[in-house]
Design a protein around this motif. Structure first.
Motif, PDB file in Angstrom:
ATOM      1  N   VAL A   1      38.152  42.862  37.541  1.00 35.00           N
ATOM      2  CA  VAL A   1      38.302  42.419  38.921  1.00 35.00           C
ATOM      3  C   VAL A   1      39.651  41.744  39.059  1.00 35.00           C
ATOM      4  O   VAL A   1      40.300  41.397  38.066  1.00 35.00           O
ATOM      5  CB  VAL A   1      37.190  41.419  39.343  1.00 35.00           C
ATOM      6  N   SER A   2      40.061  41.555  40.301  1.00 33.79           N
ATOM      7  CA  SER A   2      41.247  40.765  40.583  1.00 33.79           C
ATOM      8  C   SER A   2      41.036  40.030  41.898  1.00 33.79           C
ATOM      9  O   SER A   2      40.273  40.478  42.753  1.00 33.79           O
ATOM     10  CB  SER A   2      42.501  41.647  40.650  1.00 33.79           C
ATOM     11  N   ARG A   3      41.711  38.905  42.043  1.00 36.07           N
ATOM     12  CA  ARG A   3      41.602  38.132  43.287  1.00 36.07           C
ATOM     13  C   ARG A   3      42.995  37.620  43.627  1.00 36.07           C
ATOM     14  O   ARG A   3      43.351  36.476  43.388  1.00 36.07           O
ATOM     15  CB  ARG A   3      40.621  36.968  43.092  1.00 36.07           C
ATOM     16  N   LYS A   4      43.766  38.510  44.213  1.00 34.02           N
ATOM     17  CA  LYS A   4      45.143  38.165  44.558  1.00 34.02           C
ATOM     18  C   LYS A   4      45.243  37.552  45.944  1.00 34.02           C
ATOM     19  O   LYS A   4      46.201  36.841  46.258  1.00 34.02           O
ATOM     20  CB  LYS A   4      46.026  39.403  44.459  1.00 34.02           C
ATOM     21  N   GLU A   5      44.242  37.840  46.777  1.00 32.61           N
ATOM     22  CA  GLU A   5      44.195  37.213  48.090  1.00 32.61           C
ATOM     23  C   GLU A   5      42.760  36.781  48.331  1.00 32.61           C
ATOM     24  O   GLU A   5      41.832  37.329  47.741  1.00 32.61           O
ATOM     25  CB  GLU A   5      44.604  38.160  49.219  1.00 32.61           C
ATOM     26  N   LYS A   6      42.615  35.829  49.206  1.00 37.21           N
ATOM     27  CA  LYS A   6      41.307  35.233  49.420  1.00 37.21           C
ATOM     28  C   LYS A   6      40.295  36.240  49.947  1.00 37.21           C
ATOM     29  O   LYS A   6      39.122  36.205  49.576  1.00 37.21           O
ATOM     30  CB  LYS A   6      41.444  34.074  50.410  1.00 37.21           C
ATOM     31  N   ARG A   7      40.701  37.142  50.811  1.00 37.44           N
ATOM     32  CA  ARG A   7      39.743  37.994  51.483  1.00 37.44           C
ATOM     33  C   ARG A   7      39.300  39.198  50.658  1.00 37.44           C
ATOM     34  O   ARG A   7      38.278  39.788  50.935  1.00 37.44           O
ATOM     35  CB  ARG A   7      40.307  38.469  52.818  1.00 37.44           C
ATOM     36  N   ASN A   8      40.056  39.567  49.633  1.00 36.85           N
ATOM     37  CA  ASN A   8      39.761  40.799  48.893  1.00 36.85           C
ATOM     38  C   ASN A   8      39.364  40.547  47.444  1.00 36.85           C
ATOM     39  O   ASN A   8      39.958  39.698  46.765  1.00 36.85           O
ATOM     40  CB  ASN A   8      40.975  41.727  48.911  1.00 36.85           C
ATOM     41  N   PHE A   9      38.409  41.332  46.980  1.00 40.94           N
ATOM     42  CA  PHE A   9      37.933  41.178  45.609  1.00 40.94           C
ATOM     43  C   PHE A   9      37.518  42.553  45.085  1.00 40.94           C
ATOM     44  O   PHE A   9      36.339  42.893  45.046  1.00 40.94           O
ATOM     45  CB  PHE A   9      36.755  40.198  45.592  1.00 40.94           C
ATOM     46  N   PRO A  10      38.481  43.375  44.684  1.00 42.60           N
ATOM     47  CA  PRO A  10      38.142  44.726  44.236  1.00 42.60           C
ATOM     48  C   PRO A  10      37.494  44.752  42.853  1.00 42.60           C
ATOM     49  O   PRO A  10      37.799  43.931  41.991  1.00 42.60           O
ATOM     50  CB  PRO A  10      39.508  45.421  44.217  1.00 42.60           C
ATOM     51  N   LEU A  11      36.627  45.729  42.677  1.00 42.12           N
ATOM     52  CA  LEU A  11      35.967  45.969  41.391  1.00 42.12           C
ATOM     53  C   LEU A  11      36.573  47.240  40.799  1.00 42.12           C
ATOM     54  O   LEU A  11      36.587  48.276  41.448  1.00 42.12           O
ATOM     55  CB  LEU A  11      34.467  46.145  41.580  1.00 42.12           C
ATOM     56  N   ILE A  12      37.041  47.143  39.579  1.00 46.76           N
ATOM     57  CA  ILE A  12      37.754  48.244  38.932  1.00 46.76           C
ATOM     58  C   ILE A  12      36.970  48.722  37.722  1.00 46.76           C
ATOM     59  O   ILE A  12      36.577  47.919  36.864  1.00 46.76           O
ATOM     60  CB  ILE A  12      39.159  47.791  38.490  1.00 46.76           C
ATOM     61  N   LEU A  13      36.759  50.029  37.686  1.00 43.85           N
ATOM     62  CA  LEU A  13      36.157  50.644  36.507  1.00 43.85           C
ATOM     63  C   LEU A  13      37.253  51.501  35.867  1.00 43.85           C
ATOM     64  O   LEU A  13      37.603  52.554  36.385  1.00 43.85           O
ATOM     65  CB  LEU A  13      34.946  51.502  36.875  1.00 43.85           C
ATOM     66  N   GLU A  14      37.805  51.033  34.779  1.00 42.08           N
ATOM     67  CA  GLU A  14      38.944  51.706  34.151  1.00 42.08           C
ATOM     68  C   GLU A  14      38.543  53.058  33.575  1.00 42.08           C
ATOM     69  O   GLU A  14      39.277  54.041  33.683  1.00 42.08           O
ATOM     70  CB  GLU A  14      39.506  50.834  33.024  1.00 42.08           C
ATOM     71  N   SER A  15      37.383  53.117  32.963  1.00 41.60           N
ATOM     72  CA  SER A  15      36.908  54.359  32.358  1.00 41.60           C
ATOM     73  C   SER A  15      35.393  54.441  32.552  1.00 41.60           C
ATOM     74  O   SER A  15      34.619  54.121  31.643  1.00 41.60           O
ATOM     75  CB  SER A  15      37.271  54.397  30.868  1.00 41.60           C
ATOM     76  N   PRO A  16      34.975  54.867  33.742  1.00 40.54           N
ATOM     77  CA  PRO A  16      33.543  54.858  34.055  1.00 40.54           C
ATOM     78  C   PRO A  16      32.723  55.709  33.094  1.00 40.54           C
ATOM     79  O   PRO A  16      33.178  56.758  32.618  1.00 40.54           O
ATOM     80  CB  PRO A  16      33.492  55.428  35.470  1.00 40.54           C
ATOM     81  N   SER A  17      31.514  55.241  32.840  1.00 46.24           N
ATOM     82  CA  SER A  17      30.579  55.985  32.007  1.00 46.24           C
ATOM     83  C   SER A  17      29.255  56.127  32.761  1.00 46.24           C
ATOM     84  O   SER A  17      28.992  55.385  33.710  1.00 46.24           O
ATOM     85  CB  SER A  17      30.352  55.261  30.682  1.00 46.24           C
ATOM     86  N   PRO A  18      28.430  57.095  32.369  1.00 48.61           N
ATOM     87  CA  PRO A  18      27.167  57.318  33.091  1.00 48.61           C
ATOM     88  C   PRO A  18      26.277  56.084  33.189  1.00 48.61           C
ATOM     89  O   PRO A  18      25.531  55.933  34.159  1.00 48.61           O
ATOM     90  CB  PRO A  18      26.510  58.428  32.270  1.00 48.61           C
ATOM     91  N   ASN A  19      26.347  55.172  32.226  1.00 44.90           N
ATOM     92  CA  ASN A  19      25.499  53.971  32.311  1.00 44.90           C
ATOM     93  C   ASN A  19      25.983  52.973  33.354  1.00 44.90           C
ATOM     94  O   ASN A  19      25.357  51.928  33.569  1.00 44.90           O
ATOM     95  CB  ASN A  19      25.343  53.298  30.947  1.00 44.90           C
ATOM     96  N   GLN A  20      27.083  53.304  34.018  1.00 46.69           N
ATOM     97  CA  GLN A  20      27.544  52.487  35.139  1.00 46.69           C
ATOM     98  C   GLN A  20      27.098  53.063  36.476  1.00 46.69           C
ATOM     99  O   GLN A  20      27.459  52.531  37.535  1.00 46.69           O
ATOM    100  CB  GLN A  20      29.071  52.323  35.099  1.00 46.69           C
ATOM    101  N   THR A  21      26.322  54.110  36.426  1.00 48.03           N
ATOM    102  CA  THR A  21      25.688  54.621  37.635  1.00 48.03           C
ATOM    103  C   THR A  21      24.733  53.555  38.148  1.00 48.03           C
ATOM    104  O   THR A  21      23.819  53.127  37.438  1.00 48.03           O
ATOM    105  CB  THR A  21      24.920  55.920  37.325  1.00 48.03           C
ATOM    106  N   SER A  22      24.964  53.127  39.376  1.00 49.35           N
ATOM    107  CA  SER A  22      24.197  52.003  39.893  1.00 49.35           C
ATOM    108  C   SER A  22      24.512  51.796  41.364  1.00 49.35           C
ATOM    109  O   SER A  22      25.356  52.479  41.945  1.00 49.35           O
ATOM    110  CB  SER A  22      24.545  50.728  39.100  1.00 49.35           C
ATOM    111  N   LEU A  23      23.820  50.836  41.951  1.00 49.85           N
ATOM    112  CA  LEU A  23      24.103  50.376  43.308  1.00 49.85           C
ATOM    113  C   LEU A  23      24.833  49.048  43.187  1.00 49.85           C
ATOM    114  O   LEU A  23      24.313  48.110  42.565  1.00 49.85           O
ATOM    115  CB  LEU A  23      22.806  50.223  44.101  1.00 49.85           C
ATOM    116  N   TYR A  24      26.015  48.968  43.761  1.00 50.86           N
ATOM    117  CA  TYR A  24      26.858  47.792  43.607  1.00 50.86           C
ATOM    118  C   TYR A  24      26.953  47.026  44.926  1.00 50.86           C
ATOM    119  O   TYR A  24      27.100  47.611  45.996  1.00 50.86           O
ATOM    120  CB  TYR A  24      28.270  48.205  43.175  1.00 50.86           C
ATOM    121  N   PHE A  25      26.882  45.718  44.802  1.00 47.90           N
ATOM    122  CA  PHE A  25      27.002  44.843  45.960  1.00 47.90           C
ATOM    123  C   PHE A  25      28.096  43.810  45.736  1.00 47.90           C
ATOM    124  O   PHE A  25      28.205  43.234  44.658  1.00 47.90           O
ATOM    125  CB  PHE A  25      25.697  44.101  46.243  1.00 47.90           C
TER     126      PHE A  25
END
Lengths: 114, 116
Positions: B66-90
Motif C-alpha cells: 500500500v501507499s499513502r501519499k495523499e490523505k484521500r487516496n490509499f491504493p492497494l497493490i498486488l505486485e504478483s497476484p496469485s489465485p489465493n488472493q481471489t477475494s472480495l476487497y473492501f
C-alpha cells in the motif's frame, strides 16, 4: 491476538419477532465496537458505534450493548422486518503501542420471513 | 455526499500480472484500511494507514503493498497476484481515533478480484 466470534452464524425468524445477535471478543482492551450490516454483493453499512466507556447505543429499532469486562456485545433488533434480512457484523478496534487494528467477527446471517 | 470509492468493482486477472485497486475518500479522514473478505473467514485487515506516509500491517499483509501519499487516496497493490488472493476487497476510512469521540468507519462498495 484479538479474536471476535459471532453466534449464531445464521438465524431465521418470522416477521415481528424481537431478536438478539451476539458478539464476543477475547481481548477486552478495546477502544470501540461497531456493528454493521452487509447486504448480498454490497458493502458494509454502519449501524451503531459504541465507545469503550459506553454501555449501550440506540438507533431506531436497534439497540447495541457493550460489556467490555466480559468481552461481549449484543445487538437487539425489535419488531424485525423482512428488510432486516442481511448479514450482521461486529468489529472491534484496539489500539496501543502506536497501532490501531480492527478485527471483525465472521457475521450472523439473518433471514426474516414474512 | 460522503463516500469511499473503490475501483474497479470487478477484476479478473492472471497470475503474476501486477494490479492496483484504488481507494479514495472525500471525508478528510486520517485513518484508512484495506480488508479482504472470504467465506468462512470473515473480513480480515490487510493494511491500514493512520495518516499520510504512515502505514502498518494488519493481520494478512503477505502479497500486498500500500501507499499513502495523499490523505484521500490509499491504493492497494498486488505486485504478483496469485489465485489465493481471489477475494472480495473492501477499503474503509474513519476519522483519527480520539477517545470518547465517534470515529465511525465508512466502507467502499467492494472490489471482487479473481486471479486465474
Amino acid at each position: 491476538k484479538q479474536e471476535v466470534t459471532q453466534i449464531p452464524a445464521a438465524l431465521s425468524v418470522p416477521e415481528g419477532e424481537n431478536l438478539v445477535l451476539n458478539c464476543s471478543f477475547t481481548d477486552s482492551a478495546i477502544y470501540n465496537l461497531q456493528w454493521f450490516r452487509q447486504d448480498p454483493g454490497k458493502g458494509l453499512t454502519s449501524l451503531l458505534l459504541i465507545q469503550s466507556s459506553q454501555r449501550e447505543q440506540t438507533s431506531g429499532r436497534l439497540n447495541a450493548s457493550l460489556d467490555k469486562s466480559s468481552g461481549r456485545s449484543t445487538l437487539y433488533i425489535a419488531a424485525s422486518q423482512p428488510g432486516d434480512s442481511a448479514t450482521y457484523l461486529c468489529a472491534v478496534k484496539a489500539t496501543g503501542g502506536g497501532y490501531q487494528k480492527v478485527t471483525f467477527g465472521t457475521g450472523t446471517k439473518l433471514q426474516v420471513i414474512p | 455526499e460522503a463516500q469511499v470509492t473503490q475501483n474497479p468493482r470487478y477484476l479478473i486477472t492472471v497470475t503474476g500480472k501486477k494490479l492496483t485497486v484504488t481507494c479514495s475518500q472525500n471525508m478528510n479522514h486520517e485513518y484508512m484500511s484495506w480488508y479482504r473478505q472470504d467465506p468462512g473467514l470473515g473480513l480480515r485487515q490487510i493494511y491500514y494507514s493512520m495518516n499520510v506516509e504512515v502505514t502498518d500491517k494488519g493481520d494478512v499483509p503477505e502479497g500486498y503493498k500500500v501507499s499513502r501519499k495523499e490523505k484521500r487516496n490509499f491504493p492497494l497493490i498486488l505486485e504478483s497476484p496469485s489465485p489465493n488472493q481471489t477475494s472480495l476487497y473492501f477499503c474503509a476510512s474513519s476519522p483519527r481515533f480520539v477517545p470518547e469521540e465517534d470515529t465511525e468507519a465508512f466502507f467502499g462498495q467492494g472490489t471482487r478480484l479473481t486471479v486465474v
